[in-house]
Enzyme design. Structure first.
Site, mmCIF file in Angstrom:
data_model
loop_
_atom_site.group_PDB
_atom_site.id
_atom_site.type_symbol
_atom_site.label_atom_id
_atom_site.label_comp_id
_atom_site.label_asym_id
_atom_site.label_seq_id
_atom_site.Cartn_x
_atom_site.Cartn_y
_atom_site.Cartn_z
ATOM 1 N N CYS A 66 -18.851 -5.893 17.826
ATOM 2 C CA CYS A 66 -18.421 -5.811 16.431
ATOM 3 C C CYS A 66 -16.926 -6.096 16.453
ATOM 4 C CB CYS A 66 -18.697 -4.438 15.832
ATOM 5 S SG CYS A 66 -17.972 -4.265 14.177
ATOM 6 N N CYS A 68 -14.807 -3.780 13.725
ATOM 7 C CA CYS A 68 -14.590 -2.345 13.947
ATOM 8 C C CYS A 68 -15.373 -1.943 15.185
ATOM 9 C CB CYS A 68 -14.951 -1.522 12.714
ATOM 10 S SG CYS A 68 -16.507 -1.961 11.918
#
Lengths: 96, 217
Positions: free
Chosen positions: B118, B121
């Protein structure tokens, strides 16, 4: 909310805008062209949800497959590698 | 000097302490969270004990759930198809609770290796893999694995054959991902339990490959 605009296989280009609000289009795909891999569903828009809004109108969410070579040019490790990214419809235009 | 503590000088000065993770004081958002929590508890919406139990339950999730799903997919081709079509439904089928997760399972083949990140985040399929490792949340992994996945995998001890393509999946929005690794050679006669034992967390993130000679730690 209208029907999703893009079908799997469609060529799409990611907008280059840089809104000041929370948004979930990573910088490294902006301005690049890829292929719609699938429609993931229709979800609230995080750009308003993150700021106390209601996420409306909801947005179709796609997975778009980019060639690593398209994203990174000569820095890509190998032809044939790909990066797949989830992106909401309002960030996409049909590739010209 | 004693106790194996050497730096070539006497101790006539204080050592700097490593700052504690929570030494920064209360930020505006931390104060807001604390205030909302107190209101919810005072208002009887839930109790402190409810909250503690919920955290304990979340922290107790483990990659064993994902490993069971992988092992079942290895021995049952019909389950494999259902897993690839709808990861969350296939998880529930094995009694793995996944809450609201929309789970996409991506399958390695002889020609392709999948890996998950990701970049924005630290989105992670916690319901099937438990808490993410610290490196998954680190800027170095998130920034590098999309650009040079082979170099990153090599640092994890995973060398890919020349002919294999890498597919990096960036979990930027509402989906969560899990890698279905290829079943290794030498496991033809193994039962599901033995198979699940070699499917580690890192195999399902995609930075490692299950090996017949590797017993799970």
């Amino acid at each position: 909310m209208s029907e999703p605009r893009f079908a799997p296989g469609a060529q799409v280009t990611v907008a280059t805008r840089r809104p000041a609000c929370h948004h979930r289009a990573p910088a490294y795909i902006k301005g690049h062209t890829g292929t719609v891999e699938r429609l993931c569903g229709i979800f609230g828009n995080p750009e308003t949800l993150a700021h106390g809004g209601d996420g409306r109108p909801p947005q179709p969410l796609y997975r778009v497959r980019f060639a690593a070579r398209e994203l990174w040019g000569p820095r890509a490790e190998r032809d044939g590698d790909t990066v797949e990214v989830e992106i909401y419809e309002h960030w996409l235009e049909a590739a010209s | 000097m004693s106790g194996g503590h050497e730096h070539g000088h006497d101790h006539d000065h204080p050592h700097p302490f490593q700052p504690d993770d929570d030494a920064g004081g209360l930020t505006e958002h931390m104060a807001l969270v604390a205030a909302v929590r107190e209101l919810l508890i005072e208002g009887g919406i839930y109790s402190a004990e409810d909250e503690r139990r919920a955290i304990e339950r979340m922290d107790a999730r483990s990659p064993a759930a994902g490993a069971r799903m992988v092992a079942r997919a290895w021995v049952d081709p019909a389950y494999r198809e259902r897993l690839l079509a709808d990861g969350a439904a296939a998880a529930r089928e094995l009694g793995v609770e996944v809450g609201p997760t929309r789970l996409i399972v991506v399958a390695d083949t002889a020609e392709t290796k999948n890996v998950i990140v990701c970049t924005l985040c630290s989105c992670y399929p916690r319901w099937v893999l438990g808490l993410p490792p610290a490196w998954y949340k680190a800027r170095a992994y998130r920034a590098r694995v999309v650009v040079e996945p082979r170099a990153v995998l090599a640092e994890f001890g995973t060398q890919l054959p020349d002919g294999m393509a890498v597919r990096v999946h960036d979990s930027t929005a509402d989906m969560r991902y899990m890698v279905l690794p290829a079943r290794p050679e030498g496991t033809q006669d193994w039962d599901e339990e033995a198979l699940a034992a070699i499917v580690s967390r890192d195999c399902m993130i995609g930075v490692a490959l299950p090996r017949a000679d590797a017993k799970a730690a």
